[in-house]
Scaffold this active site. Structure first.
Site, PDB file in Angstrom:
ATOM      1  N   GLN A  45       0.673  -1.116  -0.120  1.00 55.08           N
ATOM      2  CA  GLN A  45       0.122   0.068   0.098  1.00 55.08           C
ATOM      3  C   GLN A  45       0.846   1.236   0.006  1.00 55.08           C
ATOM      4  O   GLN A  45       0.307   2.267  -0.366  1.00 55.08           O
ATOM      5  CB  GLN A  45      -0.945  -0.295   1.147  1.00 55.08           C
ATOM      6  N   HIS A  65      -1.452  -5.525 -12.556  1.00 49.69           N
ATOM      7  CA  HIS A  65      -0.968  -5.399 -13.768  1.00 49.69           C
ATOM      8  C   HIS A  65      -1.644  -6.163 -14.827  1.00 49.69           C
ATOM      9  O   HIS A  65      -1.962  -5.443 -16.074  1.00 49.69           O
ATOM     10  CB  HIS A  65       0.303  -6.194 -13.981  1.00 49.69           C
ATOM     11  N   ASP A  78       2.704   0.155  -8.173  1.00 46.18           N
ATOM     12  CA  ASP A  78       4.076   0.365  -8.560  1.00 46.18           C
ATOM     13  C   ASP A  78       4.949   1.404  -7.939  1.00 46.18           C
ATOM     14  O   ASP A  78       5.974   1.215  -7.822  1.00 46.18           O
ATOM     15  CB  ASP A  78       3.911   0.766 -10.096  1.00 46.18           C
ATOM     16  N   ARG A 103       3.849   0.203  12.998  1.00 43.40           N
ATOM     17  CA  ARG A 103       3.637  -1.026  12.396  1.00 43.40           C
ATOM     18  C   ARG A 103       3.589  -1.098  10.871  1.00 43.40           C
ATOM     19  O   ARG A 103       2.784  -0.335  10.227  1.00 43.40           O
ATOM     20  CB  ARG A 103       2.220  -1.628  12.845  1.00 43.40           C
ATOM     21  N   HIS A 148       1.302  -9.218   4.857  1.00 43.05           N
ATOM     22  CA  HIS A 148       0.180  -8.541   4.817  1.00 43.05           C
ATOM     23  C   HIS A 148      -0.195  -8.502   3.243  1.00 43.05           C
ATOM     24  O   HIS A 148      -0.294  -7.605   2.482  1.00 43.05           O
ATOM     25  CB  HIS A 148       0.510  -6.834   5.174  1.00 43.05           C
ATOM     26  N   ASN A 192      -1.435 -10.954   8.664  1.00 44.44           N
ATOM     27  CA  ASN A 192      -2.764  -9.614   8.758  1.00 44.44           C
ATOM     28  C   ASN A 192      -3.856 -10.185   8.260  1.00 44.44           C
ATOM     29  O   ASN A 192      -3.992 -10.574   7.097  1.00 44.44           O
ATOM     30  CB  ASN A 192      -2.062  -8.391   8.121  1.00 44.44           C
ATOM     31  N   GLU A 193      -4.843 -10.239   9.100  1.00 38.31           N
ATOM     32  CA  GLU A 193      -6.330 -10.589   8.612  1.00 38.31           C
ATOM     33  C   GLU A 193      -6.540 -11.710   7.954  1.00 38.31           C
ATOM     34  O   GLU A 193      -6.843 -11.895   6.722  1.00 38.31           O
ATOM     35  CB  GLU A 193      -6.990  -9.127   7.784  1.00 38.31           C
ATOM     36  N   ASN A 337      -7.643  -6.039  14.833  1.00 41.98           N
ATOM     37  CA  ASN A 337      -8.019  -4.753  13.996  1.00 41.98           C
ATOM     38  C   ASN A 337      -9.452  -4.698  13.985  1.00 41.98           C
ATOM     39  O   ASN A 337     -10.365  -5.650  13.794  1.00 41.98           O
ATOM     40  CB  ASN A 337      -7.809  -4.963  12.326  1.00 41.98           C
ATOM     41  N   TYR A 339     -13.018  -1.959  12.960  1.00 40.84           N
ATOM     42  CA  TYR A 339     -13.335  -1.072  12.003  1.00 40.84           C
ATOM     43  C   TYR A 339     -14.887  -0.708  12.472  1.00 40.84           C
ATOM     44  O   TYR A 339     -15.370   0.620  12.349  1.00 40.84           O
ATOM     45  CB  TYR A 339     -12.834  -1.200  10.635  1.00 40.84           C
ATOM     46  N   GLU A 405      -4.918  -1.996  14.162  1.00 35.18           N
ATOM     47  CA  GLU A 405      -5.526  -0.983  13.206  1.00 35.18           C
ATOM     48  C   GLU A 405      -6.966  -0.588  13.741  1.00 35.18           C
ATOM     49  O   GLU A 405      -7.462  -1.410  14.418  1.00 35.18           O
ATOM     50  CB  GLU A 405      -5.772  -1.839  11.861  1.00 35.18           C
TER      51      GLU A 405
HETATM   52  C1  GBE Z   1      -7.821  -3.372   6.703  1.00 34.71           C
HETATM   53  O1  GBE Z   1      -9.004  -4.363   6.486  1.00 34.71           O
HETATM   54  C2  GBE Z   1      -6.523  -3.831   6.198  1.00 34.71           C
HETATM   55  O2  GBE Z   1      -5.545  -4.391   6.983  1.00 34.71           O
HETATM   56  C3  GBE Z   1      -5.690  -2.589   5.511  1.00 34.71           C
HETATM   57  O3  GBE Z   1      -4.828  -3.224   4.620  1.00 34.71           O
HETATM   58  C4  GBE Z   1      -6.858  -1.758   4.684  1.00 34.71           C
HETATM   59  O4  GBE Z   1      -6.429  -0.664   4.143  1.00 34.71           O
HETATM   60  C5  GBE Z   1      -7.676  -1.081   5.781  1.00 34.71           C
HETATM   61  O5  GBE Z   1      -8.313  -2.428   6.833  1.00 34.71           O
HETATM   62  C6  GBE Z   1      -8.530  -0.278   5.668  1.00 34.71           C
HETATM   63  O6  GBE Z   1      -9.566  -1.025   4.680  1.00 34.71           O
HETATM   64  O7  GBE Z   1     -16.672  -3.688  -1.860  1.00 34.71           O
HETATM   65  O8  GBE Z   1     -16.028  -1.564   0.029  1.00 34.71           O
HETATM   66  O9  GBE Z   1     -17.614  -3.663   0.303  1.00 34.71           O
HETATM   67  C7  GBE Z   1     -14.883  -4.147   1.595  1.00 34.71           C
HETATM   68  C8  GBE Z   1     -10.042  -4.166   7.065  1.00 34.71           C
HETATM   69  C9  GBE Z   1     -13.966  -4.834   1.853  1.00 34.71           C
HETATM   70  C10 GBE Z   1     -11.100  -5.346   6.682  1.00 34.71           C
HETATM   71  C11 GBE Z   1     -12.930  -3.869   3.782  1.00 34.71           C
HETATM   72  C12 GBE Z   1     -12.428  -6.177   3.326  1.00 34.71           C
HETATM   73  C13 GBE Z   1     -12.626  -3.914   5.259  1.00 34.71           C
HETATM   74  C14 GBE Z   1     -11.983  -6.209   4.802  1.00 34.71           C
HETATM   75  C15 GBE Z   1     -15.223  -4.261   0.265  1.00 34.71           C
HETATM   76  N1  GBE Z   1     -13.163  -5.011   3.211  1.00 34.71           N
HETATM   77  N2  GBE Z   1     -11.498  -4.991   5.383  1.00 34.71           N
HETATM   78  S1  GBE Z   1     -16.596  -3.213  -0.342  1.00 34.71           S
END
Ligand code: GBE
Length: 498
Positions: A45, A65, A78, A103, A148, A192-193, A337, A339, A405
């Site tokens: 990322q 790609h 890239d 991290r 990750h 990770n996750e 993590n 959210y 996170e």
């Molecule tokens: C984490 O995942 C990741 O570890 C980190 O790399 C990422 O940048 C960060 O969260 C923020 O997202 O089409 O929008 O519904 C949802 C968090 C995809 C868990 C988003 C996948 C949340 C699991 C797709 N989910 N993610 S859509």
């Protein structure tokens, strides 16, 4: 010791105790003195330099790609934030905020271009040595994620996480990391996750990610099974060969939403518990529970359905007793993590078969919850953070919990007041989990240090506390209001009350 000295000491102990209790009841917006504050990123990322100095191709390089159309804005990693060249800038802004830890993740293909241990890329080792040394020179602890999501494409061609041989390769990779960086890195996160990245094998329609294989309820279960073994191999390797000299910690980062029953009916309460087992326990139970292995309800439902489908064995592979024991307890802390949250009722959803279908739950959100304007999945549910932390505390033997996170997305504004209120409300709930519920939360890591490549959403969803203009070749890091908020919070070590 004379008896008067003894009673004096007793009295002193009593005063300290009473004082401590009063403090935890009243000063509950203050963080414990040894609490760690940090921020996080992931290699693909932010780094860029996708093929610089001998780096190999990862599955993300490969997919974006081959299929630029899979990305919301046709961007890829890239160049990203060019942290491969600008890592000193990253360390500078971490220090500016007073962060205790950073991290970041290591790109497996930068160290081992194909994933094989007989082919080590010295330039990759040098890059991470420079980053680690720069952090330590500035008093910032490296917290390092080994994986990750950027698997070497060479290993993907062999089946990636669905091939049991992956555990050998992952152990080899971990050994190279301990050997080269373990003298200075004391916090390791293997994966990770897991449940996010195994969805690359179940192609379940919402998060396009490599290898984008459409085998739900089979491919994802194989990947889960082997990644648990790979994680345990890396943990035991550390235990047996490095812990005594390096004295660090090794664990895993698990992402979970909070699953709240839709109503207080017995059925919904049971459904919410099933959701926790299928979406958190699937990974956490084998590692963190007293019994080990997959949660009983997961085993029961997947076995039952597999049988009804006329299969000779369960879609979810079975661990031997020895393997259950081998995986159980392979943690030094719980990397979490968080959210968002979901409401849960029972029902049938998802492809047949799939993990969603196996779980017999249907999730929804409350339309009144505030949401990110750019990430439809990201509803603001701070009380779920507390409930999740406390649930982990109660169900997995009160582990030390490091929040690895937590963060909020927008389109990239500098006056990011929504992000500030997200941090504030979540940190407030975190402290309730600590002071009221007794959970052992040892630190908090804000996602993310920088606006960065949000996987297949490109730069359309920005999580950074620093803004990055990705059309500017110099990629300057520009502070958002939230970085100032974190700086003041870390300095005061308490949540500002308005
Ligand atoms: C984490 O995942 C990741 O570890 C980190 O790399 C990422 O940048 C960060 O969260 C923020 O997202 O089409 O929008 O519904 C949802 C968090 C995809 C868990 C988003 C996948 C949340 C699991 C797709 N989910 N993610 S859509």
């Amino acid at each position: 010791m004379g008896s008067s000295t003894r009673s004096c000491l007793l009295l002193l102990a009593l005063v300290v105790l009473v004082h401590g209790a009063a403090r935890s009841r009243s000063a509950n917006n203050r963080f414990p003195d040894d609490f760690l504050f940090g921020s996080a990123t992931a290699a693909y990322q932010v780094e860029g330099g996708w093929n610089a100095d001998g780096k190999g191709e990862s599955i993300w390089d490969h997919m974006l790609h081959e299929h630029p159309e899979y990305s919301a804005d046709r961007q890829n990693g890239d160049v990203a934030d060019d942290s491969y060249h600008l890592y000193k800038e990253d360390v500078r802004i971490l220090k500016e905020m007073g962060m205790n830890h950073y991290r970041f993740s290591i790109a497996w293909t930068r160290i081992m271009p194909t994933g094989e241990a007989n082919n080590i890329n010295q330039a990759g080792i040098d890059y991470y040595n420079n980053l680690i040394n720069e952090l330590l020179d500035n008093g910032i602890l490296p917290v390092v994620t080994m994986y990750h999501w950027d698997l070497p494409q060479w290993l993907q061609d062999l089946g990636g996480w669905t091939n049991p041989i992956i555990a050998d390769y992952f152990e080899d990779y971990a050994r190279v990391l301990y050997e080269n960086f373990g003298d200075r890195v004391k916090w390791w996160i293997t994966l990770n996750e897991p449940l996010t990245f195994v969805a690359g094998y179940s192609n379940d329609g919402y998060f396009i990610q490599p290898p984008w294989i459409n085998k739900p309820g089979v491919g994802d279960y194989l990947a889960i099974h082997h990644l648990l073994i790979a994680h345990a191999r890396a943990y035991h390797l550390y235990d047996e060969q490095y812990r005594a000299t390096q004295q660090g910690k090794v664990s895993i980062t698990i992402q979970s939403d909070w699953y709240e029953p839709l109503t207080n009916s017995t059925e919904d309460i049971a459904a919410a518990d099933r959701a926790r087992q299928f979406y958190l326990g699937m990974i956490a139970h084998p590692i963190f529970s007293t019994e080990g292995d997959y949660p009983a309800i997961v085993r029961e439902l997947v076995d039952k359905k597999s049988k009804a489908e006329g299969r000779t064995r369960s879609r979810l592979p079975v661990f031997s007793k020895e393997m259950v024991e081998y995986i159980r307890g392979t943690y030094d802390f719980f990397g979490l993590n968080y959210y968002t949250g979901k409401l849960v009722t029972s029902g049938e959803t998802g492809k047949n078969p799939s993990r969603d279908r196996d779980s017999e739950v249907v999730t929804s959100v409350d339309p009144s919850w505030p949401a990110s304007s750019v990430s439809p999945w990201l509803k603001v549910v701070p009380w779920g953070f507390r409930k999740l932390i406390t649930w982990i505390h109660e169900n997995y033997n009160a582990p030390d919990i490091l929040i690895t996170e937590n963060g909020f997305s927008d389109a990239g504004t500098l006056e990011d007041t929504d992000r500030i209120s997200y941090f504030k409300s979540h940190l407030t709930e975190l402290l309730k989990a600590v002071y009221v519920d007794g959970a052992n939360v040892i630190g908090y890591t804000a996602w993310s240090l920088l606006d960065n490549l949000e996987w297949n959403k490109g730069y359309t969803q920005r999580f950074g506390v620093y803004y990055v203009n990705i059309t500017d070749p110099a990629r300057p890091r520009i502070p958002k209001a939230s970085s100032q908020f974190l700086k003041e919070l870390i300095q005061a070590r308490e949540i500002p009350q308005d």
